[in-house]
Scaffold this active site. Sequence first.
Site, mmCIF file in Angstrom:
data_model
loop_
_atom_site.group_PDB
_atom_site.id
_atom_site.type_symbol
_atom_site.label_atom_id
_atom_site.label_comp_id
_atom_site.label_asym_id
_atom_site.label_seq_id
_atom_site.Cartn_x
_atom_site.Cartn_y
_atom_site.Cartn_z
ATOM 1 N N LYS A 83 0.857 -1.194 0.000
ATOM 2 C CA LYS A 83 0.000 0.000 0.000
ATOM 3 C C LYS A 83 0.887 1.235 0.000
ATOM 4 O O LYS A 83 1.740 1.404 0.883
ATOM 5 C CB LYS A 83 -0.846 -0.039 1.282
ATOM 6 C CG LYS A 83 -2.218 0.545 1.145
ATOM 7 C CD LYS A 83 -2.997 0.225 2.414
ATOM 8 C CE LYS A 83 -4.349 0.833 2.392
ATOM 9 N NZ LYS A 83 -5.031 0.677 3.678
HETATM 10 C C1 E4P Z 1 -8.328 1.735 3.614
HETATM 11 O O1 E4P Z 1 -7.632 0.819 3.201
HETATM 12 C C2 E4P Z 1 -8.184 2.350 4.931
HETATM 13 O O2 E4P Z 1 -7.537 1.433 5.776
HETATM 14 C C3 E4P Z 1 -9.474 2.686 5.617
HETATM 15 O O3 E4P Z 1 -10.594 2.259 4.858
HETATM 16 C C4 E4P Z 1 -9.565 4.070 6.153
HETATM 17 O O4 E4P Z 1 -10.800 4.249 6.779
HETATM 18 P P1 E4P Z 1 -11.109 5.412 7.845
HETATM 19 O O5 E4P Z 1 -11.455 6.648 7.108
HETATM 20 O O6 E4P Z 1 -12.291 4.876 8.612
HETATM 21 O O7 E4P Z 1 -9.893 5.543 8.689
#
Ligand code: E4P
Length: 216
Positions: A83
């Site tokens: 990522k």
């Molecule tokens: C995506 O891969 C992120 O880990 C996640 O969906 C972020 O979500 P949040 O806005 O609830 O932190």
Amino acid sequence: MKFFVDTAVVDEIRTALSWGILDGVTTNPTLVAKTGRRFEDVKREILALVKGPVSLEVTKMDFAGMMEQAHALAAEGPQVVVKVPLTKEGIQACKALSDEGIRTNVTLCFSANQALLAAKAGATYISPFVGRLDDISEDGMLLIGDILQVYRNYGFQTQVLAASIRHPVHVLQAAKLGAHVCTVPFKVLEQLFNHPLTDRGNEQFLKDWAKVPGQA
Ligand code: E4P
């Protein structure tokens, strides 16, 4: 639509896997920090459990640092998806990694133009953050639709991974739009099962079954 669970809590992943509907896992530095555990331990346990794609995020923000981390993460297992953030360096790393055959998930996407950059760099997944856009009075789901349209126009293979999901309606909206993947917090994944009429119906069936002669 594939379901990923958006968590670094190993017990949550184990439970979601036991339901037979889980395709993969996404994590991020915040989710790992919330566990209060060492990343090395969390990562090892998740990779031992999950055969499907597991997104693990880089934390270096320069290209060389990102690439070094990405190579180390990718070496941990064939299911690792690296990522990277939607920055210039992140997109540069995405291109280099995809040229090497390493799968990537470009995270922190808040516009269709950003998603276009990720697709051009060969991203495996693009993660538009729906909930965080809703939080600032935008409609996050519009972004999912826009990206799908742009990708369809040019036949990009990058999969749209609806992220920052806050409730079951987000999941339904993502599915109706045709998002390839939805990464869902464990609590929301559990909520997908619930319907009061299912509970009431089951209760009645069991009561009636007990009245059938010969059934205890
Ligand atoms: C995506 O891969 C992120 O880990 C996640 O969906 C972020 O979500 P949040 O806005 O609830 O932190």
